[in-house]
Design a protein around this motif. Structure first.
Motif, short mmCIF file in Angstrom:
data_model
loop_
_atom_site.label_atom_id
_atom_site.label_comp_id
_atom_site.label_asym_id
_atom_site.label_seq_id
_atom_site.Cartn_x
_atom_site.Cartn_y
_atom_site.Cartn_z
N ARG A 187 119.20 128.87 -3.81
CA ARG A 187 119.28 127.84 -4.52
C ARG A 187 119.20 128.21 -6.26
NH1 ARG A 187 118.59 123.09 -2.32
NH2 ARG A 187 116.91 122.14 -3.96
N LYS A 236 120.43 125.60 -8.62
CA LYS A 236 119.33 124.24 -8.92
C LYS A 236 118.68 125.36 -9.60
CE LYS A 236 121.53 122.01 -5.45
NZ LYS A 236 121.37 119.97 -5.94
N GLY A 275 108.61 114.66 5.79
CA GLY A 275 109.34 114.87 4.08
C GLY A 275 109.36 116.52 4.13
N LEU A 310 111.27 118.18 6.81
CA LEU A 310 112.71 118.24 6.66
C LEU A 310 113.68 118.77 5.24
CD1 LEU A 310 113.41 114.23 7.54
CD2 LEU A 310 113.61 116.46 8.80
N ARG A 311 112.52 118.41 4.39
CA ARG A 311 112.85 119.42 3.24
C ARG A 311 113.64 120.53 3.16
NH1 ARG A 311 109.05 116.58 0.37
NH2 ARG A 311 109.64 114.84 0.37
N PHE A 326 116.85 120.88 4.81
CA PHE A 326 117.68 120.37 3.84
C PHE A 326 118.04 121.81 3.18
CE2 PHE A 326 116.25 115.93 4.19
CZ PHE A 326 117.17 115.73 5.56
N SER A 384 127.82 116.22 6.49
CA SER A 384 126.24 116.36 5.57
C SER A 384 124.98 115.79 5.40
CB SER A 384 127.70 115.81 4.28
OG SER A 384 127.42 114.77 4.28
N VAL A 385 125.24 114.86 6.70
CA VAL A 385 124.01 113.63 6.76
C VAL A 385 123.28 114.49 8.16
CG1 VAL A 385 125.32 112.12 7.35
CG2 VAL A 385 122.76 111.57 6.28
N VAL A 386 122.10 114.30 8.17
CA VAL A 386 120.75 115.11 9.17
C VAL A 386 120.49 114.32 9.47
CG1 VAL A 386 118.76 116.25 9.69
CG2 VAL A 386 120.56 117.75 8.37
N PHE A 409 116.53 109.59 19.02
CA PHE A 409 115.57 109.21 20.16
C PHE A 409 116.18 109.52 21.61
CE2 PHE A 409 112.63 108.62 17.20
CZ PHE A 409 111.81 108.74 17.90
N ALA A 453 115.18 107.76 12.63
CA ALA A 453 113.76 109.14 11.71
C ALA A 453 114.08 109.41 10.37
CB ALA A 453 113.73 110.33 12.44
N VAL A 454 115.64 109.22 10.12
CA VAL A 454 116.03 109.75 8.40
C VAL A 454 116.63 109.28 7.63
CG1 VAL A 454 116.62 112.28 7.59
CG2 VAL A 454 116.07 112.40 10.03
N VAL A 455 116.99 108.46 8.23
CA VAL A 455 118.17 108.41 6.26
C VAL A 455 117.75 105.96 6.70
CG1 VAL A 455 120.62 108.09 5.51
CG2 VAL A 455 119.98 109.71 6.94
N ASN A 513 114.17 102.17 13.70
CA ASN A 513 112.94 102.59 14.37
C ASN A 513 112.94 102.39 15.03
OD1 ASN A 513 110.05 103.02 13.15
ND2 ASN A 513 111.13 105.12 13.48
N TYR A 568 113.74 101.80 18.69
CA TYR A 568 113.54 102.39 20.10
C TYR A 568 111.95 102.41 20.00
CZ TYR A 568 110.48 106.46 17.50
OH TYR A 568 109.45 107.36 17.15
N PRO A 615 111.74 112.42 17.70
CA PRO A 615 112.90 112.67 16.97
C PRO A 615 113.64 113.97 17.41
CG PRO A 615 111.60 112.29 15.21
CD PRO A 615 111.01 112.63 16.82
N1 ACO Z 1 120.60 114.90 5.10
C1 ACO Z 1 121.17 116.09 4.50
N2 ACO Z 1 120.19 116.29 3.78
C2 ACO Z 1 119.81 116.04 3.24
C3 ACO Z 1 119.69 114.71 3.76
C4 ACO Z 1 120.35 114.36 4.70
N3 ACO Z 1 119.37 112.94 5.50
N4 ACO Z 1 118.66 113.99 2.84
C5 ACO Z 1 118.53 114.47 1.74
N5 ACO Z 1 118.42 116.00 1.58
C6 ACO Z 1 119.52 116.93 0.70
C7 ACO Z 1 119.38 116.52 -0.71
O1 ACO Z 1 120.90 116.37 -0.68
C8 ACO Z 1 118.53 117.43 -0.88
O2 ACO Z 1 119.73 118.51 -1.54
P1 ACO Z 1 119.82 119.78 -2.47
O3 ACO Z 1 118.03 119.74 -3.16
O4 ACO Z 1 120.14 120.52 -2.17
O5 ACO Z 1 120.74 118.65 -3.50
C9 ACO Z 1 117.46 117.37 -0.49
O6 ACO Z 1 117.58 117.09 0.58
C10 ACO Z 1 116.02 117.06 -1.30
O7 ACO Z 1 116.56 115.26 -1.32
P2 ACO Z 1 115.99 114.65 -2.12
O8 ACO Z 1 116.65 113.32 -2.21
O9 ACO Z 1 115.53 114.68 -2.90
O10 ACO Z 1 114.89 114.05 -0.84
P3 ACO Z 1 113.77 113.35 -0.15
O11 ACO Z 1 112.88 114.89 0.09
O12 ACO Z 1 113.67 112.37 -1.48
O13 ACO Z 1 113.62 113.46 1.27
C11 ACO Z 1 113.14 112.71 3.21
C12 ACO Z 1 113.99 113.82 2.29
C13 ACO Z 1 112.01 113.14 3.20
C14 ACO Z 1 113.77 112.81 5.16
C15 ACO Z 1 113.90 110.77 3.73
O14 ACO Z 1 115.39 111.01 2.94
C16 ACO Z 1 113.13 110.46 4.05
O15 ACO Z 1 112.26 109.92 3.86
N6 ACO Z 1 113.07 109.75 5.59
C17 ACO Z 1 112.24 108.52 5.91
C18 ACO Z 1 112.11 110.25 6.76
C19 ACO Z 1 110.58 108.80 7.55
O16 ACO Z 1 109.67 108.66 7.45
N7 ACO Z 1 111.22 108.44 8.62
C20 ACO Z 1 110.36 107.48 9.96
C21 ACO Z 1 109.24 108.38 10.89
S1 ACO Z 1 109.92 109.30 11.79
C22 ACO Z 1 108.80 108.35 13.33
O17 ACO Z 1 109.16 106.98 13.16
C23 ACO Z 1 110.29 109.01 14.56
#
Ligand code: ACO
Length: 337
Positions: free
Chosen positions: A89, A92, A131, A134-135, A138, A148-150, A154, A176-178, A282, A285, A299
């Motif tokens: 980091r 950053k 959050g 995941l953070r 990530f 590049s995207v997580v 399900f 769940a994520v993007v 979401n 499912y 997930p």
């Molecule tokens: N894949 C890989 N890296 C990612 C992703 C991703 N999908 N999303 C963010 N990042 C990275 C960013 O590039 C950044 O990296 P860096 O700090 O090295 O530059 C870091 O993670 C933080 O990025 P932010 O944009 O600040 O991400 P943020 O923390 O705002 O959001 C989060 C990430 C929390 C996952 C957001 O996308 C989110 O809230 N998603 C929805 C989650 C959710 O609520 N899901 C529904 C409930 S789950 C269920 O029902 C089963």
């Protein structure tokens, strides 16, 4: 063999090391005790050792004494892992002092253990938000090469003898994520979901990227995104059986596919459904789970270089136990074992 029997046997055969950062959470401790008792994985618990052992005693969890316990307050532990976090980091702008502070956070410490090769995967989220779980992943674990995207899939376990999916299983992603994936991100989600189908469900993927349009039946920027994602996914994995843009019925009902998309390589027998955004994924499912009497497992986080999985804060010990087994299987799959 039932899916979980198969996953359990595979975990037992290729024993993995799983870190549980919420070592002082009773449901987590209960699940860890059963994993150890069933001889399925080596468990590391993060937390104050005396407190963990006192809770284990109170809950009568005799196997916890066989777990590895890592104290996040131990400065020697911080000395070992903080420099790794600093390296990851520093671009950053973080200082070593900030790196040390963050390393005390069990969610980060667990991911750093995985990154350092001292564990194979992490499971958390019984008392932390999605959050936060995941953070940490990530920032520390990062993504597998080429992705590049997580995202989150399900496993939808259908009633026995279902005419849909393969072996009564469908994979749904991203649920769940993007929130709003771009076309390249959607393509990556499709490729990652195919990997989840192979590694976890043990089925050969047949991937449909879904839309409200089938092969040009509607025109919209949203449809264009799905068409572009389908092309990009083909480029990412030319051998994948994949098609888009398809409506859900054209993806999973052969007779509808025959009339709406007669040239589709899926022939209405998709087993991996990729949704155009998180709202659809979401909602879909949850509706299928509730209205269809379908068991939704996940997930399952996909696309990370090593597995980290998030729990619901309302989870039961059995959910944590199963998530640990899935995490072992992802680690086994990523290692190509
Ligand atoms: N894949 C890989 N890296 C990612 C992703 C991703 N999908 N999303 C963010 N990042 C990275 C960013 O590039 C950044 O990296 P860096 O700090 O090295 O530059 C870091 O993670 C933080 O990025 P932010 O944009 O600040 O991400 P943020 O923390 O705002 O959001 C989060 C990430 C929390 C996952 C957001 O996308 C989110 O809230 N998603 C929805 C989650 C959710 O609520 N899901 C529904 C409930 S789950 C269920 O029902 C089963």
């Amino acid at each position: 063999m039932e899916l979980f029997e198969h996953l359990t046997e595979r975990a037992r055969t290729h024993r993995q090391r799983i870190v549980l950062p919420e070592g002082l959470e009773p449901r987590t401790l209960t699940a860890a005790d059963k994993i150890i008792a069933d001889n399925l994985a080596d468990i590391t618990l993060i937390g104050a050792p005396a407190d963990i052992m006192a809770m284990a005693k109170e809950l009568k969890l005799d196997n916890i004494q066989k777990a590895n316990i890592v104290d996040p307050a131990d400065e020697e532990v911080i000395d070992r892992y903080a420099p790794l976090f600093y390296e990851l980091r520093k671009s950053k702008g973080i200082t070593m002092e900030e790196a040390r502070l963050t390393t005390h956070n069990p969610l980060y410490l667990g991911c750093l253990m995985v990154k350092a090769g001292d564990a194979d995967g992490q499971v958390a989220g019984a008392m932390n938000t999605t959050g936060n779980v995941l953070r940490a992943a990530f920032q520390v674990i990062k993504t597998v090469p080429g992705i590049s995207v997580v995202s989150g899939a399900f496993l939808m376990l259908l009633p026995k003898g279902s005419k849909f999916g393969t072996n009564d299983t469908l994979i749904f992603a991203d649920c769940a994520v993007v929130p709003e994936p771009t076309a390249p991100e959607l393509a990556q989600i499709a490729v990652s979901a195919a990997r989840t189908a192979r590694d976890i469900a043990g089925i050969e993927p047949r991937v449909a990227i879904l839309s409200f349009s089938t092969k040009g039946s509607a025109k919209s920027d949203r449809v264009d995104k799905v068409i572009e994602a389908t092309e990009l996914a083909h480029q990412l994995d030319p051998n994948l059986i994949l098609d888009g843009e398809l409506q859900a019925d054209a993806a999973i009902v052969p007779s509808v596919a025959n009339s709406k998309a007669p040239n589709s390589p899926l022939s209405g027998r998709a087993n991996v459904l990729v949704f155009p955004n998180l709202e659809v994924g979401n909602i879909a499912y949850k509706l299928v789970q509730r209205l269809g009497g379908v068991q939704a497992v996940g997930p399952v986080l996909q696309g990370l270089a090593a597995p980290v999985n998030d729990l619901s804060r309302g989870c039961f010990p059995e959910d944590i136990y199963k998530t640990i087994i899935i995490t072992c299987n992802q680690a086994i799959g990523l290692k190509g074992l």
